[in-house]
Design a protein around this motif. Sequence first.
Motif, mmCIF file in Angstrom:
data_model
loop_
_atom_site.group_PDB
_atom_site.id
_atom_site.type_symbol
_atom_site.label_atom_id
_atom_site.label_comp_id
_atom_site.label_asym_id
_atom_site.label_seq_id
_atom_site.Cartn_x
_atom_site.Cartn_y
_atom_site.Cartn_z
ATOM 1 N N GLY A 1 0.797 -1.170 0.000
ATOM 2 C CA GLY A 1 0.000 0.000 0.000
ATOM 3 C C GLY A 1 0.846 1.242 0.000
ATOM 4 N N ASP A 2 0.185 2.342 -0.051
ATOM 5 C CA ASP A 2 0.880 3.635 -0.037
ATOM 6 C C ASP A 2 1.585 3.834 1.293
ATOM 7 N N GLY A 3 2.818 4.351 1.237
ATOM 8 C CA GLY A 3 3.571 4.639 2.451
ATOM 9 C C GLY A 3 4.345 3.462 3.005
ATOM 10 N N ASP A 4 4.159 2.279 2.425
ATOM 11 C CA ASP A 4 4.929 1.126 2.890
ATOM 12 C C ASP A 4 6.351 1.216 2.350
ATOM 13 N N PRO A 5 7.353 0.782 3.161
ATOM 14 C CA PRO A 5 8.741 0.816 2.664
ATOM 15 C C PRO A 5 8.924 -0.121 1.480
ATOM 16 N N VAL A 6 9.778 0.272 0.581
ATOM 17 C CA VAL A 6 10.143 -0.557 -0.568
ATOM 18 C C VAL A 6 11.648 -0.752 -0.493
ATOM 19 N N TYR A 7 12.081 -1.991 -0.587
ATOM 20 C CA TYR A 7 13.507 -2.308 -0.464
ATOM 21 C C TYR A 7 14.064 -2.747 -1.805
ATOM 22 N N GLY A 8 15.244 -2.240 -2.126
ATOM 23 C CA GLY A 8 15.928 -2.662 -3.340
ATOM 24 C C GLY A 8 17.091 -3.563 -2.992
ATOM 25 N N LYS A 9 17.852 -3.938 -4.000
ATOM 26 C CA LYS A 9 19.028 -4.772 -3.791
ATOM 27 C C LYS A 9 20.106 -3.985 -3.038
ATOM 28 N N GLU A 10 20.862 -4.696 -2.211
ATOM 29 C CA GLU A 10 21.992 -4.067 -1.530
ATOM 30 C C GLU A 10 23.091 -3.787 -2.540
ATOM 31 N N LYS A 11 23.739 -2.668 -2.379
ATOM 32 C CA LYS A 11 24.852 -2.290 -3.241
ATOM 33 C C LYS A 11 26.055 -1.976 -2.371
ATOM 34 N N PRO A 12 27.135 -2.722 -2.513
ATOM 35 C CA PRO A 12 28.332 -2.410 -1.723
ATOM 36 C C PRO A 12 28.989 -1.122 -2.226
ATOM 37 N N PHE A 13 29.643 -0.412 -1.315
ATOM 38 C CA PHE A 13 30.397 0.780 -1.692
ATOM 39 C C PHE A 13 31.541 0.951 -0.709
ATOM 40 N N ALA A 14 32.510 1.707 -1.101
ATOM 41 C CA ALA A 14 33.658 1.988 -0.242
ATOM 42 C C ALA A 14 33.916 3.489 -0.252
ATOM 43 N N THR A 15 34.338 3.988 0.885
ATOM 44 C CA THR A 15 34.721 5.394 0.963
ATOM 45 C C THR A 15 36.239 5.460 0.950
ATOM 46 N N SER A 16 36.757 6.519 0.448
ATOM 47 C CA SER A 16 38.209 6.653 0.422
ATOM 48 C C SER A 16 38.670 7.419 1.657
ATOM 49 N N THR A 17 39.793 6.998 2.180
ATOM 50 C CA THR A 17 40.384 7.657 3.341
ATOM 51 C C THR A 17 41.779 8.119 2.961
ATOM 52 N N THR A 18 42.084 9.355 3.258
ATOM 53 C CA THR A 18 43.424 9.884 3.039
ATOM 54 C C THR A 18 44.063 10.087 4.404
ATOM 55 N N LEU A 19 45.233 9.500 4.617
ATOM 56 C CA LEU A 19 45.916 9.601 5.902
ATOM 57 C C LEU A 19 46.528 10.989 6.092
ATOM 58 N N PRO A 20 46.654 11.419 7.339
ATOM 59 C CA PRO A 20 47.356 12.680 7.616
ATOM 60 C C PRO A 20 48.836 12.551 7.246
ATOM 61 N N THR A 21 49.480 13.674 6.993
ATOM 62 C CA THR A 21 50.927 13.680 6.758
ATOM 63 C C THR A 21 51.607 14.472 7.862
ATOM 64 N N VAL A 22 52.652 13.878 8.427
ATOM 65 C CA VAL A 22 53.367 14.489 9.547
ATOM 66 C C VAL A 22 54.865 14.424 9.266
ATOM 67 N N ILE A 23 55.565 15.487 9.607
ATOM 68 C CA ILE A 23 57.015 15.539 9.463
ATOM 69 C C ILE A 23 57.617 15.830 10.826
ATOM 70 N N THR A 24 58.606 15.028 11.222
ATOM 71 C CA THR A 24 59.340 15.299 12.456
ATOM 72 C C THR A 24 60.475 16.263 12.121
ATOM 73 N N ARG A 25 60.557 17.347 12.845
ATOM 74 C CA ARG A 25 61.603 18.357 12.646
ATOM 75 C C ARG A 25 62.699 18.165 13.694
ATOM 76 N N ALA A 26 63.784 18.889 13.543
ATOM 77 C CA ALA A 26 64.907 18.813 14.483
ATOM 78 C C ALA A 26 64.496 19.342 15.853
ATOM 79 N N ALA A 27 65.051 18.733 16.895
ATOM 80 C CA ALA A 27 64.845 19.232 18.257
ATOM 81 C C ALA A 27 65.582 20.562 18.412
ATOM 82 N N THR A 28 65.026 21.451 19.239
ATOM 83 C CA THR A 28 65.637 22.762 19.487
ATOM 84 C C THR A 28 65.748 22.994 20.991
#
Length: 85
Positions: A1-28
């Motif tokens: 009926g009207d307003g009832d949920p309708v389900y489709g096929k599951e679709k896999p997906f992936a999100t991309s992750t970019t890692l932080p970049t860190v540089i160690t500098r000389a001690a002062t």
Amino acid sequence: GDGDPVYGKEKPFATSTTLPTVITRAATNLAATSATLNGSLGSLGTAASVNVSFEWGTTAAYGSRTSAQSLLASGAFSAVLTSIR
């Protein structure tokens, strides 16, 4: 009926992750019992914030770590060590 949920096929997906970049500098500000450790966060990657810290010690196993600092943007960061031997 009207307003009832309708389900489709599951679709896999992936999100991309970019890692932080860190540089160690000389001690002062090196002294007999203190030093300043320096670093630079080049990019947060895809993170909203990044926790940074330094590991340090007198052997390759280090053994000590500075308190974490939460950064919301790229840039320089540092930690002052005192009472070191």
